[in-house]
Enzyme design. Structure first.
Site, PDB file in Angstrom:
ATOM      1  N   CYS A   2       0.860  -1.184   0.000  1.00 43.40           N
ATOM      2  CA  CYS A   2       0.000   0.000   0.000  1.00 43.40           C
ATOM      3  C   CYS A   2       0.894   1.232   0.000  1.00 43.40           C
ATOM      4  O   CYS A   2       2.113   1.133   0.130  1.00 43.40           O
ATOM      5  CB  CYS A   2      -0.860   0.018   1.252  1.00 43.40           C
ATOM      6  N   ARG A  27       1.404   1.862  -6.004  1.00 39.69           N
ATOM      7  CA  ARG A  27       1.624   0.860  -4.958  1.00 39.69           C
ATOM      8  C   ARG A  27       0.330   0.125  -4.596  1.00 39.69           C
ATOM      9  O   ARG A  27       0.372  -0.937  -3.988  1.00 39.69           O
ATOM     10  CB  ARG A  27       2.167   1.521  -3.682  1.00 39.69           C
ATOM     11  N   TRP A  76      -3.737  -1.618  -1.206  1.00 43.67           N
ATOM     12  CA  TRP A  76      -3.670  -2.833  -2.013  1.00 43.67           C
ATOM     13  C   TRP A  76      -4.096  -3.929  -1.061  1.00 43.67           C
ATOM     14  O   TRP A  76      -3.341  -4.389  -0.228  1.00 43.67           O
ATOM     15  CB  TRP A  76      -2.247  -3.070  -2.515  1.00 43.67           C
ATOM     16  N   ASN A 102       0.955  -0.108   6.080  1.00 45.07           N
ATOM     17  CA  ASN A 102       1.384  -0.849   4.884  1.00 45.07           C
ATOM     18  C   ASN A 102       2.142  -2.073   5.375  1.00 45.07           C
ATOM     19  O   ASN A 102       3.146  -1.937   6.073  1.00 45.07           O
ATOM     20  CB  ASN A 102       2.302   0.029   4.023  1.00 45.07           C
ATOM     21  N   GLY A 103       1.657  -3.264   5.057  1.00 47.90           N
ATOM     22  CA  GLY A 103       2.309  -4.488   5.530  1.00 47.90           C
ATOM     23  C   GLY A 103       1.268  -5.511   5.956  1.00 47.90           C
ATOM     24  O   GLY A 103       0.079  -5.363   5.647  1.00 47.90           O
ATOM     25  N   GLU A 486       6.606 -20.742 -20.717  1.00 45.48           N
ATOM     26  CA  GLU A 486       6.560 -19.386 -20.145  1.00 45.48           C
ATOM     27  C   GLU A 486       7.709 -18.526 -20.672  1.00 45.48           C
ATOM     28  O   GLU A 486       7.534 -17.352 -21.000  1.00 45.48           O
ATOM     29  CB  GLU A 486       6.593 -19.461 -18.610  1.00 45.48           C
ATOM     30  N   LYS A 490       7.208 -14.972 -22.623  1.00 45.18           N
ATOM     31  CA  LYS A 490       7.821 -13.721 -22.162  1.00 45.18           C
ATOM     32  C   LYS A 490       8.594 -13.062 -23.308  1.00 45.18           C
ATOM     33  O   LYS A 490       8.483 -11.870 -23.562  1.00 45.18           O
ATOM     34  CB  LYS A 490       8.754 -13.964 -20.974  1.00 45.18           C
ATOM     35  N   GLU A 493       6.079 -11.701 -26.017  1.00 43.99           N
ATOM     36  CA  GLU A 493       5.176 -10.581 -25.718  1.00 43.99           C
ATOM     37  C   GLU A 493       5.893  -9.257 -25.505  1.00 43.99           C
ATOM     38  O   GLU A 493       5.284  -8.205 -25.690  1.00 43.99           O
ATOM     39  CB  GLU A 493       4.270 -10.919 -24.532  1.00 43.99           C
ATOM     40  N   HIS A 509       9.792 -34.757 -33.299  1.00 44.98           N
ATOM     41  CA  HIS A 509       8.578 -35.150 -34.042  1.00 44.98           C
ATOM     42  C   HIS A 509       8.128 -34.031 -34.973  1.00 44.98           C
ATOM     43  O   HIS A 509       6.963 -33.919 -35.307  1.00 44.98           O
ATOM     44  CB  HIS A 509       7.459 -35.526 -33.054  1.00 44.98           C
ATOM     45  N   LYS A 608      -2.945  -5.306 -19.657  1.00 45.10           N
ATOM     46  CA  LYS A 608      -2.563  -6.026 -18.438  1.00 45.10           C
ATOM     47  C   LYS A 608      -3.652  -7.007 -18.026  1.00 45.10           C
ATOM     48  O   LYS A 608      -3.378  -8.115 -17.578  1.00 45.10           O
ATOM     49  CB  LYS A 608      -2.301  -5.032 -17.305  1.00 45.10           C
TER      50      LYS A 608
HETATM   51  C1  AGP Z   1       1.328 -12.481 -19.256  1.00 44.12           C
HETATM   52  O1  AGP Z   1       2.527 -11.859 -19.215  1.00 44.12           O
HETATM   53  C2  AGP Z   1       0.262 -11.756 -19.917  1.00 44.12           C
HETATM   54  N1  AGP Z   1       0.063 -10.506 -19.362  1.00 44.12           N
HETATM   55  C3  AGP Z   1      -1.036 -12.563 -20.071  1.00 44.12           C
HETATM   56  O2  AGP Z   1      -0.741 -13.760 -20.744  1.00 44.12           O
HETATM   57  C4  AGP Z   1      -1.748 -12.914 -18.761  1.00 44.12           C
HETATM   58  O3  AGP Z   1      -1.046 -13.888 -18.079  1.00 44.12           O
HETATM   59  C5  AGP Z   1      -3.157 -13.418 -19.066  1.00 44.12           C
HETATM   60  O4  AGP Z   1      -3.855 -12.412 -19.741  1.00 44.12           O
HETATM   61  C6  AGP Z   1      -3.892 -13.844 -17.798  1.00 44.12           C
HETATM   62  O5  AGP Z   1      -4.062 -12.747 -16.963  1.00 44.12           O
HETATM   63  P1  AGP Z   1      -4.563 -12.976 -15.478  1.00 44.12           P
HETATM   64  O6  AGP Z   1      -3.537 -13.778 -14.742  1.00 44.12           O
HETATM   65  O7  AGP Z   1      -4.727 -11.602 -14.924  1.00 44.12           O
HETATM   66  O8  AGP Z   1      -5.882 -13.700 -15.556  1.00 44.12           O
END
Ligand code: AGP
Length: 613
Positions: A2, A27, A76, A102-103, A486, A490, A493, A509, A608
């Site tokens: 927070c 935050r 938060w 905060n904590g 993953e 990364k 994206e 394969h 996001k």
């Molecule tokens: C991951 O880096 C991306 N931002 C995206 O794949 C994300 O993981 C996905 O949209 C799921 O989001 P969420 O965990 O908020 O549900």
């Protein structure tokens, strides 16, 4: 995480506090509140939503204006949903003492029971309100000063805190204290601004005092005294803030993504705190307690999610089947919701989501509920829609994740899944000895992540050698196959390099046809049961002149013979290895994106939280 602010001085406290909150909004931003001390009274206003909502709301509130002393908070949520009652400031029973925090107060539930037995009545679900009442209890009992009451209370709590406290009965004074959470005091001309970080201070003064753990300050317009929470005076040096606002918000890192990668040791520690008991060798997940009987007896688990969270679910499949022996399926939420899946009463469906707002994951959860499944959540944002629509769940406590590319949320998702699998495994088949090995391994993980982060510069140099290639492969086996996926995501994206993740054995394969001179192939190859197999896969790539970048276990000299570059991670039990092996892949993607001049925190075409289908 927070944001807290406190002010004593000559200016209109309300304006200073609201401006300070705006600077700290990154935050936490799910609810906010303010308390102004004036004429022997405390006036409080708080509400759910961003600072702008609070700012608009207090415009008409006379009592909040005209004071020169006050405290404020942007939240938060960790304990209790984001709403007006749970928002800070919180007060003691008399409403004459208010605090912002905060904590996390880990032993709040024990303290709450003790205070309830003494007749205290609580309004919110928060750990913070318990601290306010505890301060009030000591204050009234001993008829002592605010700072002495704060000291007595803090000696009873375990956990982390950055707090600022104000009392209606001690005009012109605020008390600040910290342990584990940051707290800085801006020393201005006849004024003091206390805040979680310098971004709320810098427009008033560049002179600051940094409080250390277990230290506190008693501040009034005439001056400040600093001491330990055991009331031993400490002399503090005044230092200069050298960072710009943007730098402060990013804690000196160039991007939020890099800051969040480097936050992982701390947030994993927070995610574990209060949940593993190394004396009793057990796991405690409060959010699952009321369904634990049903959970131990489930016949099938379905983990559903999107993107990075789906990769965490894949690791979860290995964890629940290996450690808890529960048949587990992993479903893309976008497919699950339309596939008319077979879900019955013996099934628990776990929705995994950082934001808790992803439309496909929410719909998959609703579909599962329709079909009578036990609906669980592993979520970061407290009070988010998915969290509110589950029967039970576990919060990550990873703090706000600003960078679009998810990093710290992923490692905390793995930590929570591991805790759940261990809790269920121990109640089903797991021996005490195995439990002890895994719990000790988990408690070592935060320091081990820090060790890996120490190689960031080396990883940047290695990445520099491959950043010109437009196609990469990521390969892994067992627990580390999802980590390969993953790593590829990364890189895709944020650097816009095309990358594919695969189980290492799948390569021959078909995808092996892609391998050509110099093509980078990343092998996630820590020591494990299939280590020798992965060495053969490495040989297959070398034979076709692919370049090998291996993530391996410290001390593994063997792999050096086969790989062009090796990045080492500390040794740990195999089920825990994904939490470590993903970190170098996060850094590879980050350094590649920076080298290619990409907008790391706001990559093209991405949001996001994907709240539409
Ligand atoms: C991951 O880096 C991306 N931002 C995206 O794949 C994300 O993981 C996905 O949209 C799921 O989001 P969420 O965990 O908020 O549900």
């Amino acid at each position: 995480m927070c944001g807290i602010v406190g002010y004593v001085g000559g200016k209109e406290a309300c304006d200073v506090l609201i401006e300070g909150l705006k600077r700290l909004e990154y935050r936490g931003y799910d609810s906010a509140g303010i308390c102004i001390q004036r004429d022997g009274e405390l006036s409080i206003d708080k509400c759910p939503g961003r600072i702008a909502v609070l700012s608009e709301r207090i415009e008409g509130n006379e009592a909040i204006h005209g004071g020169t002393v006050g405290i404020a908070h942007t939240r938060w949520a960790t304990h209790g949903e984001p709403n007006e009652v749970n928002a800070h400031p919180h007060t003691d029973g008399t409403k004459r003492i208010a605090l912002v925090h905060n904590g996390i107060i880990e032993n709040y539930s024990t303290l709450k029971t003790y205070l309830q037995d003494k007749g205290h009545v609580f309004e919110s679900e928060t750990d913070t309100e318990v601290l306010a009442h505890l301060i009030g209890e000591f204050h009234d009992d001993g008829d002592i000063t605010l700072e002495l009451a704060v000291q007595s209370a803090l000696r009873e709590v375990s956990g982390t805190y950055g707090i600022v406290v104000v009392s209606a009965d001690e005009p012109g004074k605020i008390v600040a204290a910290r342990k584990g959470s940051p707290l800085i005091i801006g020393v201005g001309k006849d004024e003091y601004v206390v805040a979680s970080d310098a971004s709320a201070i810098i427009e008033h003064t560049a002179n600051v005092v940094y409080l250390n753990d277990n230290e506190m300050a008693v501040i009034s317009r005439d001056g400040m005294r600093t001491m330990t929470i055991d009331n031993v005076p400490v002399t503090k040096e005044i230092e200069q803030i050298e960072w710009s606002l943007e730098q402060i918000a990013k804690d000196g890192f160039e991007h939020f993504m890099l800051k969040e990668i480097f936050e992982q040791p701390e947030v994993v520690r927070t995610s574990l705190s209060g949940r593993i008991d190394l004396r009793e060798m057990r796991v405690q997940l409060g959010g699952l307690e009321h369904v634990s009987r049903e959970l131990v007896r489930v016949r099938k688990l379905i983990l559903t999610a999107c993107g990075t969270a789906w990769h965490a679910a894949l690791v979860g499949e290995y964890l629940f089947e290996d450690l808890a022996r529960i048949p587990t399926e992993v479903e893309y939420a976008s497919e699950f919701r339309y596939r008319n899946p077979i879900v019955d009463e013996g099934t628990a469906v776990v929705a995994i989501s950082q934001s808790g707002e992803t439309a496909d994951t929410l719909a998959a959860l609703q579909e599962a509920r329709q079909k009578g499944a036990l609906a669980l959540g592993i979520v970061n944002v407290v009070g988010s829609t998915i969290a509110r629509q589950t029967d039970a769940g576990v919060y990550l406590h990873a703090g706000p994740e600003i960078g679009v590319a998810s990093t710290k949320a992923f490692t905390c998702q793995l930590v929570v899944e591991t805790l759940m699998a261990l809790m269920l495994g121990r109640r089903r088949f797991m021996s005490q000895a195995s439990m002890e090995r895994y719990l000790r391994g988990l408690s070592d993980i935060p320091d081990q992540i820090a060790e890996v982060l120490g190689q960031s510069d080396t990883i940047r140099q290695i990445t520099g050698e491959y950043v010109g290639f437009d196609n990469w492969l990521f390969l892994g086996r067992g627990y580390n196959y999802p980590v390969a996926l993953e790593g590829a995501l990364k890189l895709k994206e944020i650097s816009y390099i095309h990358a594919e993740g695969l189980p290492a054995a799948e390569m021959k394969h078909g995808p092996i046809a892609l391998i050509h001179d110099g093509m980078p192939v990343v092998f996630v190859a820590p020591r494990c049961a299939t280590y020798d197999k992965i060495l053969s896969n490495i040989e297959e790539v070398r034979a076709r002149k692919g370049k090998i970048l291996a993530i391996a276990t410290v001390g593994d000299e063997e792999i050096r013979k086969f790989a062009d570059h090796v990045i080492y991670v500390p040794d740990c039990p195999a089920p825990l290895s994904p939490i470590l092996t993903v970190v170098p892949l996060q850094l590879i993607a980050y350094h590649a994106a920076v080298a290619r001049g990409c907008n790391v925190d706001k990559p093209r075409n991405l949001a996001k939280s994907v709240t539409v289908e």
